[in-house]
Design a protein around this motif. Structure first.
Motif, mmCIF file in Angstrom:
data_model
loop_
_atom_site.group_PDB
_atom_site.id
_atom_site.type_symbol
_atom_site.label_atom_id
_atom_site.label_comp_id
_atom_site.label_asym_id
_atom_site.label_seq_id
_atom_site.Cartn_x
_atom_site.Cartn_y
_atom_site.Cartn_z
ATOM 1 N N UNK A 172 0.784 -1.226 0.000
ATOM 2 C CA UNK A 172 0.000 0.000 0.000
ATOM 3 C C UNK A 172 0.813 1.273 0.000
ATOM 4 N N UNK A 173 2.100 1.198 -0.368
ATOM 5 C CA UNK A 173 2.972 2.376 -0.376
ATOM 6 C C UNK A 173 3.301 2.747 -1.816
ATOM 7 N N UNK A 174 3.126 4.013 -2.158
ATOM 8 C CA UNK A 174 3.462 4.529 -3.483
ATOM 9 C C UNK A 174 4.649 5.469 -3.357
ATOM 10 N N UNK A 175 5.566 5.432 -4.337
ATOM 11 C CA UNK A 175 6.776 6.235 -4.239
ATOM 12 C C UNK A 175 6.518 7.694 -4.600
ATOM 13 N N UNK A 176 5.976 7.947 -5.809
ATOM 14 C CA UNK A 176 5.582 9.259 -6.321
ATOM 15 C C UNK A 176 6.742 10.113 -6.820
ATOM 16 N N UNK A 177 7.964 9.622 -6.793
ATOM 17 C CA UNK A 177 9.069 10.443 -7.311
ATOM 18 C C UNK A 177 10.190 9.551 -7.851
ATOM 19 N N UNK A 178 9.836 8.601 -8.701
ATOM 20 C CA UNK A 178 10.834 7.712 -9.298
ATOM 21 C C UNK A 178 11.634 8.484 -10.342
ATOM 22 N N UNK A 179 12.944 8.405 -10.240
ATOM 23 C CA UNK A 179 13.874 9.035 -11.187
ATOM 24 C C UNK A 179 15.260 8.448 -10.919
ATOM 25 N N UNK A 180 16.217 8.633 -11.836
ATOM 26 C CA UNK A 180 17.547 8.019 -11.638
ATOM 27 C C UNK A 180 18.224 8.443 -10.341
#
Length: 659
Positions: free
Chosen positions: A133-141
């Motif tokens: 139930x956890x979302x990251x919201x800022x995936x990037x290298x």
């Protein structure tokens, strides 16, 4: 302004060593643990976050969630420090640098095989987090770290970081209807709707994959943050010279519609399947940008307040289609955390066309009828207000708090264990239900029943959006199970000793933690009652409904001859002789029911239980009666049913049989 100083104490257990970097929400430092001298990393949040009492409360409340987020591909959160005006998240220190460093080291793009394999590990981390139930919201290298430097990399070195930052700080931003993320990697629904969930993480990871392959993000270029972000909404990503299979996958990951994207788990599997076909392929040359971006047919609107008035004015004044678009620049890596002020939206006043005659509207018959109707409606509203006032009805409780609940069922005879977790997100007004199916000794597959009830017995069954498997409403006329709010979840394959997950978005808003717990328990109990209903006949949902297996043989067998062995399924309603599970010696393929509960013939074995009177072939599937015996039995093991034995039977000679 630095938020800490080298040598300064952080709480009672850590001491700052060196500053590693900084971002929109804080600084990253290495710290030394006082207890054992270990080097860890600390993300120290900026003072504006620490001064928010609601965020501090959420910070403490989320501690257990973040500490429990454990996966080999996720940077583990070890501790949280709340000390006066300072908030810090203590994490494992990952010394190999980030994927941003790897891109700079490679001077652009990575080898395609490496890009797919690395991104598959990122999707592994996302799948593990989404299941909880956890979302990251800022995936990037920048947020994908490596256990070893890129030149020394190996399989399993990827570590995704900053899950805690996105979840804790992001809630503060969302409470004011705001955005958190990096414009180069923002999913379109975040720009157009102001919210994003797991499919948004999948989109951002798709942008990351595009960048690893092409050396740039798909919508990078000149302009403000708004210019870049709006391209996610209005433009199609430019094609890059990769194979059709890889491009088709990129196209799915970057779909404008979140429902068209694969899950993180599906994406990881697909990328691993495609990667070997790219072995030896050289990195792509950095491509020129197209003359202009291809527009989508119906671009979405942008959430008002997501960007400043100055940015909107600059974007409106800039030429959008005239002239050559220069080569796309480097991908921006700055996270923005931007609250958006709520604006009251008033409907436009209706404009009535002029009357042909000169009689004022208020004196017309139509006006008098409308006035009379309005008086009656006003009277009804007054009565309704009195009836529904606090003296007659309690006010509903506020539903603005994120809730989470978990429940695990006891293992079923087939070896299936079902765990359910539910997370209510007030920002979306939805409950995210995650169902984990685990198998013990044998792989399991086929259809599974899952009841997703309403919050109240008087409510209609909720609409459910499933992810991770195909699902449809349970049809009592086909399955024999007349169960309200039942769903048939299909296409699952649960490995022996492993698990698989499906998720469901349910538009429900429980009043409090007790309400969410009761709802989750009601779904579990309704499912259990349905699969254990003794009045139900038929072979539907065998993985859940199979209670036992009986081993049947003829009462007398002639030697030497093959022994006919029939495996009879036993449901809650009793033994089902009309639909045998398996018959030996076998002819043709095993039944789907047998495959579902055992994984196939490799999970079936017969053995002699009468002192050598029976011979079992090397496959363990065919038994032959060899010696005369007045009383004999045969043992069987099928899937999770490992101690089965037939009733006694006799073995006679052919002469004795004739006589």
């Amino acid at each position: 302004m630095q938020l800490a100083q080298t040598g300064e104490a952080l709480g009672a257990s850590y001491r700052f060593s060196g500053r590693v970097g900084s971002g929109a929400v804080g600084e990253v430092w290495t710290v030394t643990a006082a207890a054992d001298g270990r080097t860890l990393a600390a993300k120290v949040l900026r003072p504006e976050h620490a001064d928010d009492p609601s965020l501090v409360e959420r910070f403490v409340r989320e501690r257990s969630v973040l500490l429990a987020l454990q996966d080999p591909q996720i940077v583990m959160v070890r501790d949280m420090v709340v000390e006066g005006p300072r908030l810090a998240i203590i994490m494992d220190y990952v010394p190999g640098g980030s994927l941003r460093d790897a891109l700079q080291q490679e001077a652009g793009a990575l080898r395609p095989e490496d890009a797919l394999n690395v991104t598959a590990e990122v999707f592994d981390a996302l799948a593990a987090a989404h299941a909880r139930g956890v979302t990251h919201r800022d995936i990037k290298p920048d947020n994908v770290l490596l256990a070893r430097p890129w030149s020394e990399r190996g399989q399993g070195d990827v570590r995704v970081s900053d899950f805690g930052i996105a979840d804790v700080v992001g809630e503060r931003v969302r409470q004011t209807t705001g955005l958190i993320g990096t414009p180069q990697y923002m999913p379109p629904e975040l720009i157009s709707q102001g919210r994003s969930g797991p499919p948004g993480d999948v989109y951002s990871a798709g942008v990351l994959l595009y960048e690893l392959l092409a050396g740039r993000t798909p919508f990078a270029g000149p302009g403000t943050d708004f210019s870049v972000a709006y391209r996610h909404v209005s433009a199609q990503p430019p094609r890059i010279p990769v194979t059709d299979a890889v491009w088709n996958m990129l196209d799915r990951l970057l779909a404008k519609d979140p429902d068209q994207r694969p899950t993180a788990r599906e994406a990881a599997s697909t990328l691993r399947r495609l990667a070997p076909g790219l072995a030896g392929a050289a990195p792509l040359a950095r491509a020129e940008a197209p003359a202009d971006f291809d527009d989508v047919e119906r671009p979405a609107t942008v959430v008002r307040g997501a960007f400043t008035a100055a940015e909107l004015d600059a974007f409106a004044a800039a030429p959008q289609d005239d002239g050559e678009v220069p080569e796309l620049g480097e991908a921006g890596s700055a996270t923005i955390a931007r609250p958006m002020p709520r604006r009251e939206v008033r409907p436009p006043k209706a404009v009535r066309p002029p009357e042909e005659d000169t009689v004022p509207f208020w004196r017309t018959r139509k006006a008098l009828l409308l006035a009379g109707t309005a008086v009656l409606l006003l009277a009804a509203m007054v009565v309704g207000f009195i009836v529904l006032s606090p003296a007659h009805q309690a006010a509903p409780q506020a539903r603005g708090e994120r809730l989470a609940a978990q429940l695990q069922d006891t293992a079923l005879p087939t070896g299936l264990t079902v765990s359910r977790s539910a997370t209510y997100e007030p920002s979306t007004g939805e409950v995210r239900l995650t169902v984990t199916y685990a198998a013990q000794k044998a792989p399991l597959s086929g259809d599974l029943l899952e009841v997703v009830p309403a919050l109240a017995e008087t409510d209609a069954c909720p609409a459910v959006t499933w992810d991770g498997a195909s699902a449809g409403r349970n049809q009592a006329s086909i399955t024999g199970l007349d169960i309200e709010c039942g769903w048939k979840v299909s296409g699952l394959a649960i490995p022996a000793g492993g698990s698989t997950q499906v998720t469901a978005k349910v538009p429900l808003a429980p009043a409090d933690q007790q309400g969410l717990d009761a709802w989750l328990r009601a779904g579990s109990e309704a499912t259990r009652r349905a699969i254990q209903d003794p009045t139900v006949n038929g072979t539907a949902y065998p993985v859940q409904r199979l209670q036992n297996v009986e081993v049947r043989t003829p009462a007398r067998v002639v030697t030497p001859s093959p022994l006919t062995i029939t495996l009879i399924p036993v449901w809650a309603s009793g033994a089902d002789e009309l639909n045998p599970l398996y018959v030996s010696p076998a002819s043709g393929k095993p039944s789907q029911m047998f495959e579902a509960v055992s994984g196939g013939e490799k999970a079936l074995r017969f053995s002699d239980a009468c002192g050598g009177a029976l011979a079992v072939d090397s496959s363990g599937l065919t038994v032959t009666a060899l010696q005369i015996s007045p009383q004999c039995t045969v043992r069987a093991s099928v899937g999770n049913f490992t101690d089965l034995q037939s009733p006694p039977f006799s073995i006679t000679s052919r002469e004795n049989s004739v006589g």
